[in-house]
Write a protein that holds these residues in place. Structure first.
Motif, PDB file in Angstrom:
ATOM      1  N   ALA A  47       0.713 -23.618   7.221  1.00 60.23           N
ATOM      2  CA  ALA A  47       0.503 -24.524   8.359  1.00 60.23           C
ATOM      3  C   ALA A  47       1.545 -24.301   9.451  1.00 60.23           C
ATOM      4  O   ALA A  47       1.246 -24.431  10.645  1.00 60.23           O
ATOM      5  CB  ALA A  47       0.538 -25.974   7.881  1.00 60.23           C
TER       6      ALA A  47
ATOM      7  N   ARG B 133      -3.390 -27.339   9.063  1.00 63.67           N
ATOM      8  CA  ARG B 133      -2.619 -28.530   8.699  1.00 63.67           C
ATOM      9  C   ARG B 133      -2.756 -28.805   7.207  1.00 63.67           C
ATOM     10  O   ARG B 133      -3.779 -28.495   6.591  1.00 63.67           O
ATOM     11  CB  ARG B 133      -3.088 -29.747   9.495  1.00 63.67           C
ATOM     12  CG  ARG B 133      -4.544 -30.032   9.364  1.00 63.67           C
ATOM     13  CD  ARG B 133      -5.091 -30.973  10.422  1.00 63.67           C
ATOM     14  NE  ARG B 133      -6.544 -31.001  10.368  1.00 63.67           N
ATOM     15  CZ  ARG B 133      -7.236 -31.745   9.523  1.00 63.67           C
ATOM     16  NH1 ARG B 133      -6.590 -32.543   8.676  1.00 63.67           N
ATOM     17  NH2 ARG B 133      -8.550 -31.716   9.512  1.00 63.67           N
TER      18      ARG B 133
ATOM     19  N   TYR C 297       2.533 -25.645   3.328  1.00 59.91           N
ATOM     20  CA  TYR C 297       3.317 -25.931   4.540  1.00 59.91           C
ATOM     21  C   TYR C 297       3.733 -24.644   5.255  1.00 59.91           C
ATOM     22  O   TYR C 297       3.762 -24.606   6.496  1.00 59.91           O
ATOM     23  CB  TYR C 297       4.548 -26.759   4.188  1.00 59.91           C
ATOM     24  CG  TYR C 297       4.264 -28.232   4.014  1.00 59.91           C
ATOM     25  CD1 TYR C 297       3.860 -29.009   5.092  1.00 59.91           C
ATOM     26  CD2 TYR C 297       4.394 -28.837   2.768  1.00 59.91           C
ATOM     27  CE1 TYR C 297       3.591 -30.366   4.931  1.00 59.91           C
ATOM     28  CE2 TYR C 297       4.126 -30.196   2.604  1.00 59.91           C
ATOM     29  CZ  TYR C 297       3.725 -30.946   3.689  1.00 59.91           C
ATOM     30  OH  TYR C 297       3.460 -32.291   3.536  1.00 59.91           O
TER      31      TYR C 297
END
Length: 268
Positions: free
Chosen positions: A203, A210, A200
């Motif tokens: 991303a 993603r 995360y």
């Protein structure tokens, strides 16, 4: 009147005494003398793993590993000395040299020659972050010919992917945020496999990247104890159970905002 800490120490001391007596030891040493013979609790940590280590604003190390090692040292009434390693490979290379007492990292079978592992203090989901433009939809779609999976060399996810992946190409590289970001931004890999918290973070930073739904593994984080000090493992287990129950671990998780992690399920 005894404090809460006195009660905990008394309980785990009784556990240690019983454990050592069951092994035929007629004399017992203080817990700290067995676990930390230098008089300091030397704690090895992997600095590149943001699930375990973060960098505070003042430049010092923080995070779950730091909080737990400090708590254990306080329980044992000894100072703590941290031995940070830049990546899992360097941590693994240090296993054969007795230059630290405990390691706070993944319960990895490849490390069992040198370490005995405590109860799990935290579970971490492993998944993938895909590069911008990648057409993969889910974690289950990754293992196909022509796909390149970057992963931190020597890490627990690396060991797992070596067993699981049959068709895609595994691209080992130095662990951590920057190598992961570079591999995806430069097109050196289609996905990066690691803990979901790091996925995360990548991303959030790299436009178009993603996190793929799903995961390929759940890693158990534990305290690794040197085989020379295996007699104190019941003490470490009691400590881990205590800090899970009293909120110490959850507080450390919340303070750094970890994603994709949880406390292990209590066994009935």
């Amino acid at each position: 009147m005894w404090s809460r800490r006195d009660t905990i120490i008394s309980t785990i001391t009784l556990l240690l005494t019983a454990s050592m007596q069951s092994r035929g030891n007629s004399q017992t040493l203080p817990i700290a003398s067995i676990l930390a013979p230098t008089g300091k609790l030397r704690a090895a940590v992997i600095a590149s793993n943001p699930v375990l280590i973060t960098l505070r604003r003042d430049g010092t190390l923080g995070g779950v590993s730091i909080a737990l090692a400090e708590a254990l040292a306080a329980y044992l009434s000894v100072p703590v000395e941290f031995r940070p390693y830049d990546n899992p490979k360097e941590y693994d290379e240090s296993l054969a040299s007795d230059i630290w007492d405990i390691g706070l990292a993944a319960r990895d079978p490849s490390r069992a020659e040198y370490l005995a592992f405590s109860e799990t203090f935290m579970e971490v989901a492993n998944g993938y972050v895909a590069r911008p433009g990648a057409t993969l939809e889910r974690a289950e779609d990754v293992d196909q010919a022509g796909i390149k999976i970057a992963v931190a060399i020597g890490s627990a996810p690396h060991s797992v992917l070596q067993r699981l992946i049959k068709n895609a190409e595994i691209v080992p590289l130095a662990g951590g945020f920057e190598p992961a970001l570079e591999a995806l931004a430069m097109g050196k890999a289609d996905v990066y496999g690691d803990n979901l918290h790091l996925a995360y973070l990548v991303a959030d930073t790299l436009p178009g990247a993603r996190v793929l739904p799903g995961h390929f593994n759940v890693v158990q984080m534990a305290i690794g104890v040197r085989k020379r000090a295996v007699a104190v493992l019941p003490v470490i287990d009691a400590f881990v159970n205590q800090i899970r129950a009293d909120g110490t671990v959850q507080k450390a998780i919340n303070e750094v905002g970890l994603r994709g992690v949880q406390l292990p399920q209590q066994r009935s």
